[in-house]
Scaffold this active site. Structure first.
Site: not given
Ligand code: PEP
Length: 256
Positions: A100, A172, A239-240
Protein backbone atom coordinates in the site's frame (compact mmCIF):
# COMPACT_ATOMS: atom_id res chain seq x y z
CA UNK A 1 -13.56 -14.46 -19.54
CA UNK A 2 -15.88 -12.91 -16.97
CA UNK A 3 -14.04 -12.15 -13.81
CA UNK A 4 -15.99 -12.11 -10.55
CA UNK A 5 -15.70 -8.62 -9.05
CA UNK A 6 -13.92 -8.15 -5.74
CA UNK A 7 -14.82 -5.38 -3.32
CA UNK A 8 -12.27 -5.09 -0.52
CA UNK A 9 -12.52 -2.56 2.29
CA UNK A 10 -9.43 -1.53 4.19
CA UNK A 11 -10.04 -0.05 7.58
CA UNK A 12 -6.43 1.14 7.89
CA UNK A 13 -5.58 2.03 11.53
CA UNK A 14 -9.23 2.51 12.50
CA UNK A 15 -11.62 0.54 14.73
CA UNK A 16 -10.89 -0.87 18.16
CA UNK A 17 -12.03 -4.46 18.64
CA UNK A 18 -15.40 -3.29 19.95
CA UNK A 19 -15.91 -0.91 17.03
CA UNK A 20 -14.72 -3.50 14.53
CA UNK A 21 -17.23 -6.06 15.77
CA UNK A 22 -20.05 -3.52 15.48
CA UNK A 23 -19.07 -2.70 11.88
CA UNK A 24 -18.67 -6.38 10.94
CA UNK A 25 -22.07 -7.15 12.45
CA UNK A 26 -23.61 -4.27 10.53
CA UNK A 27 -22.14 -5.62 7.26
CA UNK A 28 -23.32 -9.12 8.14
CA UNK A 29 -26.84 -7.89 8.91
CA UNK A 30 -27.00 -6.37 5.44
CA UNK A 31 -25.63 -9.45 3.67
CA UNK A 32 -27.48 -10.15 0.45
CA UNK A 33 -27.68 -13.73 -0.77
CA UNK A 34 -26.78 -12.56 -4.27
CA UNK A 35 -23.27 -11.60 -3.08
CA UNK A 36 -22.25 -15.26 -3.02
CA UNK A 37 -22.38 -15.72 -6.80
CA UNK A 38 -21.76 -12.20 -7.98
CA UNK A 39 -19.07 -10.51 -5.92
CA UNK A 40 -16.29 -11.44 -3.51
CA UNK A 41 -16.49 -9.25 -0.43
CA UNK A 42 -13.49 -8.79 1.84
CA UNK A 43 -12.69 -6.55 4.79
CA UNK A 44 -9.16 -5.79 5.94
CA UNK A 45 -9.21 -4.60 9.54
CA UNK A 46 -6.16 -3.99 11.78
CA UNK A 47 -4.40 -7.19 12.91
CA UNK A 48 -5.97 -7.25 16.38
CA UNK A 49 -9.46 -7.08 14.91
CA UNK A 50 -9.01 -9.94 12.43
CA UNK A 51 -10.09 -12.78 14.69
CA UNK A 52 -13.09 -11.01 16.26
CA UNK A 53 -14.31 -9.89 12.82
CA UNK A 54 -13.83 -13.38 11.40
CA UNK A 55 -15.85 -14.76 14.31
CA UNK A 56 -18.80 -12.48 13.49
CA UNK A 57 -18.88 -13.62 9.86
CA UNK A 58 -18.41 -17.28 10.79
CA UNK A 59 -21.12 -17.19 13.42
CA UNK A 60 -23.54 -15.61 10.94
CA UNK A 61 -22.33 -17.90 8.13
CA UNK A 62 -21.89 -15.04 5.71
CA UNK A 63 -19.19 -15.46 3.06
CA UNK A 64 -17.27 -12.25 3.74
CA UNK A 65 -13.52 -12.81 3.69
CA UNK A 66 -10.96 -11.19 5.93
CA UNK A 67 -7.63 -9.78 4.90
CA UNK A 68 -4.62 -8.32 6.67
CA UNK A 69 -3.13 -4.99 5.64
CA UNK A 70 0.48 -6.13 5.79
CA UNK A 71 2.64 -9.16 6.62
CA UNK A 72 6.30 -10.10 7.10
CA UNK A 73 7.91 -12.70 4.85
CA UNK A 74 9.74 -14.78 7.48
CA UNK A 75 7.73 -17.48 9.26
CA UNK A 76 8.98 -16.78 12.81
CA UNK A 77 11.90 -15.31 14.72
CA UNK A 78 13.38 -12.11 16.13
CA UNK A 79 11.38 -9.60 14.08
CA UNK A 80 9.88 -7.42 16.79
CA UNK A 81 6.48 -6.03 15.91
CA UNK A 82 5.96 -8.12 12.79
CA UNK A 83 3.24 -10.66 11.95
CA UNK A 84 3.95 -13.75 9.85
CA UNK A 85 2.07 -15.63 7.15
CA UNK A 86 1.44 -18.72 9.38
CA UNK A 87 -0.15 -16.41 11.96
CA UNK A 88 -2.54 -15.08 9.33
CA UNK A 89 -3.26 -18.60 8.09
CA UNK A 90 -4.25 -19.77 11.55
CA UNK A 91 -6.76 -16.93 11.91
CA UNK A 92 -8.36 -17.93 8.62
CA UNK A 93 -7.15 -14.92 6.70
CA UNK A 94 -7.49 -15.51 2.96
CA UNK A 95 -6.27 -12.13 1.74
CA UNK A 96 -3.48 -9.68 2.47
CA UNK A 97 -2.81 -6.19 1.14
CA UNK A 98 0.82 -5.67 0.14
CA UNK A 99 2.68 -2.52 -0.89
CA UNK A 100 0.00 0.00 0.00
CA UNK A 101 1.31 3.49 -0.78
CA UNK A 102 1.10 4.40 2.91
CA UNK A 103 3.42 1.50 3.73
CA UNK A 104 5.73 2.41 0.87
CA UNK A 105 5.71 6.11 1.72
CA UNK A 106 5.55 6.16 5.53
CA UNK A 107 7.33 2.91 6.40
CA UNK A 108 9.88 2.59 3.60
CA UNK A 109 8.51 -0.58 2.00
CA UNK A 110 10.44 -1.25 -1.21
CA UNK A 111 9.55 -3.16 -4.38
CA UNK A 112 11.89 -5.93 -3.14
CA UNK A 113 10.01 -6.15 0.17
CA UNK A 114 6.73 -6.32 -1.74
CA UNK A 115 8.07 -9.17 -3.86
CA UNK A 116 9.19 -11.17 -0.78
CA UNK A 117 5.78 -10.69 0.83
CA UNK A 118 3.92 -11.71 -2.32
CA UNK A 119 6.03 -14.87 -2.60
CA UNK A 120 5.47 -15.81 1.05
CA UNK A 121 1.71 -15.26 0.76
CA UNK A 122 1.30 -17.17 -2.49
CA UNK A 123 3.27 -20.10 -1.05
CA UNK A 124 0.74 -20.23 1.81
CA UNK A 125 -2.29 -19.79 -0.50
CA UNK A 126 -3.21 -16.39 0.92
CA UNK A 127 -4.20 -14.10 -1.94
CA UNK A 128 -2.10 -10.95 -2.12
CA UNK A 129 -3.74 -7.67 -3.07
CA UNK A 130 -0.73 -5.86 -4.50
CA UNK A 131 -1.06 -2.08 -4.49
CA UNK A 132 0.64 -0.01 -7.15
CA UNK A 133 0.18 3.61 -8.14
CA UNK A 134 1.89 6.82 -9.08
CA UNK A 135 2.36 10.13 -7.30
CA UNK A 136 1.08 13.36 -8.78
CA UNK A 137 4.66 14.24 -9.79
CA UNK A 138 4.95 11.03 -11.81
CA UNK A 139 1.55 11.60 -13.43
CA UNK A 140 2.41 15.20 -14.28
CA UNK A 141 5.75 14.00 -15.66
CA UNK A 142 3.87 11.74 -18.12
CA UNK A 143 5.43 8.42 -17.01
CA UNK A 144 2.51 6.85 -15.14
CA UNK A 145 2.26 3.70 -17.24
CA UNK A 146 6.00 2.97 -17.12
CA UNK A 147 6.12 3.61 -13.37
CA UNK A 148 3.10 1.47 -12.48
CA UNK A 149 4.02 -1.40 -14.80
CA UNK A 150 7.56 -1.46 -13.33
CA UNK A 151 5.98 -1.81 -9.86
CA UNK A 152 3.89 -4.73 -11.14
CA UNK A 153 6.92 -6.47 -12.67
CA UNK A 154 8.93 -6.01 -9.47
CA UNK A 155 6.11 -7.30 -7.26
CA UNK A 156 5.72 -10.50 -9.27
CA UNK A 157 9.38 -11.16 -10.15
CA UNK A 158 10.23 -14.85 -9.96
CA UNK A 159 6.63 -16.03 -9.47
CA UNK A 160 5.36 -18.95 -11.54
CA UNK A 161 2.42 -18.35 -13.85
CA UNK A 162 0.57 -21.35 -12.39
CA UNK A 163 0.59 -19.70 -8.93
CA UNK A 164 -0.32 -16.19 -9.98
CA UNK A 165 -3.98 -16.40 -10.95
CA UNK A 166 -5.44 -15.71 -7.51
CA UNK A 167 -3.27 -12.68 -6.88
CA UNK A 168 -4.94 -9.30 -7.28
CA UNK A 169 -3.47 -5.96 -8.32
CA UNK A 170 -4.98 -2.74 -6.99
CA UNK A 171 -4.24 0.37 -9.00
CA UNK A 172 -4.27 3.20 -6.48
CA UNK A 173 -3.03 6.56 -7.71
CA UNK A 174 -1.50 8.15 -4.61
CA UNK A 175 -3.06 11.50 -5.43
CA UNK A 176 -6.53 9.93 -5.21
CA UNK A 177 -6.15 8.15 -1.87
CA UNK A 178 -8.09 9.77 0.93
CA UNK A 179 -8.20 13.03 -1.01
CA UNK A 180 -11.71 12.92 -2.42
CA UNK A 181 -10.11 13.31 -5.85
CA UNK A 182 -10.91 10.20 -7.89
CA UNK A 183 -9.25 9.15 -11.13
CA UNK A 184 -11.69 9.46 -14.01
CA UNK A 185 -12.94 6.11 -15.32
CA UNK A 186 -10.86 6.71 -18.48
CA UNK A 187 -7.67 7.41 -16.47
CA UNK A 188 -8.24 4.36 -14.26
CA UNK A 189 -9.06 2.10 -17.23
CA UNK A 190 -5.95 3.21 -19.14
CA UNK A 191 -3.70 2.16 -16.26
CA UNK A 192 -5.62 -1.03 -15.37
CA UNK A 193 -5.42 -2.13 -19.01
CA UNK A 194 -1.66 -1.52 -19.02
CA UNK A 195 -1.42 -3.54 -15.78
CA UNK A 196 -3.26 -6.44 -17.42
CA UNK A 197 -0.94 -6.26 -20.43
CA UNK A 198 2.02 -6.41 -18.07
CA UNK A 199 0.50 -9.42 -16.31
CA UNK A 200 0.10 -11.04 -19.73
CA UNK A 201 3.79 -10.45 -20.45
CA UNK A 202 4.68 -12.06 -17.14
CA UNK A 203 2.20 -14.94 -16.98
CA UNK A 204 0.61 -15.28 -20.43
CA UNK A 205 -2.72 -13.96 -21.69
CA UNK A 206 -4.88 -16.71 -20.17
CA UNK A 207 -3.66 -16.13 -16.61
CA UNK A 208 -3.76 -12.34 -17.01
CA UNK A 209 -7.33 -12.66 -18.18
CA UNK A 210 -8.24 -14.46 -14.94
CA UNK A 211 -6.46 -12.05 -12.59
CA UNK A 212 -8.45 -9.28 -10.99
CA UNK A 213 -7.32 -5.68 -11.25
CA UNK A 214 -9.00 -3.26 -8.84
CA UNK A 215 -9.19 0.50 -8.67
CA UNK A 216 -8.67 2.28 -5.36
CA UNK A 217 -8.70 5.98 -4.49
CA UNK A 218 -11.69 7.82 -3.08
CA UNK A 219 -14.15 5.28 -4.51
CA UNK A 220 -17.61 6.13 -3.21
CA UNK A 221 -21.28 5.46 -3.99
CA UNK A 222 -21.30 8.46 -6.35
CA UNK A 223 -18.45 7.35 -8.62
CA UNK A 224 -18.36 3.56 -8.35
CA UNK A 225 -20.72 2.67 -11.24
CA UNK A 226 -18.65 4.21 -14.00
CA UNK A 227 -15.38 2.87 -12.57
CA UNK A 228 -16.48 -0.76 -12.30
CA UNK A 229 -18.13 -0.55 -15.73
CA UNK A 230 -14.67 -0.25 -17.32
CA UNK A 231 -13.42 -3.40 -19.06
CA UNK A 232 -10.27 -3.88 -16.98
CA UNK A 233 -11.56 -2.74 -13.57
CA UNK A 234 -12.77 -5.75 -11.59
CA UNK A 235 -13.80 -4.05 -8.37
CA UNK A 236 -12.37 -1.76 -5.76
CA UNK A 237 -10.04 -1.35 -2.83
CA UNK A 238 -11.93 1.03 -0.61
CA UNK A 239 -10.66 3.06 2.34
CA UNK A 240 -12.83 5.84 3.74
CA UNK A 241 -16.12 4.56 2.32
CA UNK A 242 -15.48 1.13 3.89
CA UNK A 243 -15.57 2.53 7.42
CA UNK A 244 -19.35 2.74 7.43
CA UNK A 245 -21.53 -0.25 6.63
CA UNK A 246 -24.05 1.70 4.56
CA UNK A 247 -21.54 3.17 2.10
CA UNK A 248 -19.54 -0.08 1.89
CA UNK A 249 -22.69 -2.06 1.18
CA UNK A 250 -23.79 0.40 -1.50
CA UNK A 251 -20.43 -0.13 -3.21
CA UNK A 252 -20.71 -3.92 -2.97
CA UNK A 253 -24.28 -3.92 -4.27
CA UNK A 254 -23.26 -2.09 -7.44
CA UNK A 255 -21.67 -5.41 -8.49
CA UNK A 256 -24.98 -7.30 -8.30
C1 PEP B 1 -6.83 3.12 0.26
O1 PEP B 1 -6.31 3.54 1.28
O2 PEP B 1 -6.41 2.09 -0.29
C2 PEP B 1 -7.95 3.88 -0.31
C3 PEP B 1 -8.39 3.56 -1.49
O3 PEP B 1 -8.46 4.85 0.48
P1 PEP B 1 -9.68 5.85 0.09
O4 PEP B 1 -10.77 5.02 -0.47
O5 PEP B 1 -10.04 6.49 1.38
O6 PEP B 1 -9.12 6.80 -0.91
Amino acid sequence: MTRKPLMAGTWKMNKTIGEAVVLAQDISNNYDDRWKDNVDVVVCPPYVDLKPVKTVFEFDRVPVGIGAQNVYWEDAGAYTGEISVPMLTEIGCEWCIVGHSERRGLFGETNEDVNKKVKALIAAKINPIVCVGESLAVRDGGTTLEFVCAQVKAAFAGIDANLAANAVVAYEPIWAIGTGRTATPEQAQEVCKAIRETLAELFGAAVADEMRVLYGGSMNPGNVDLLVAEADIDGGLIGGAALKADSFIQLVNVCL
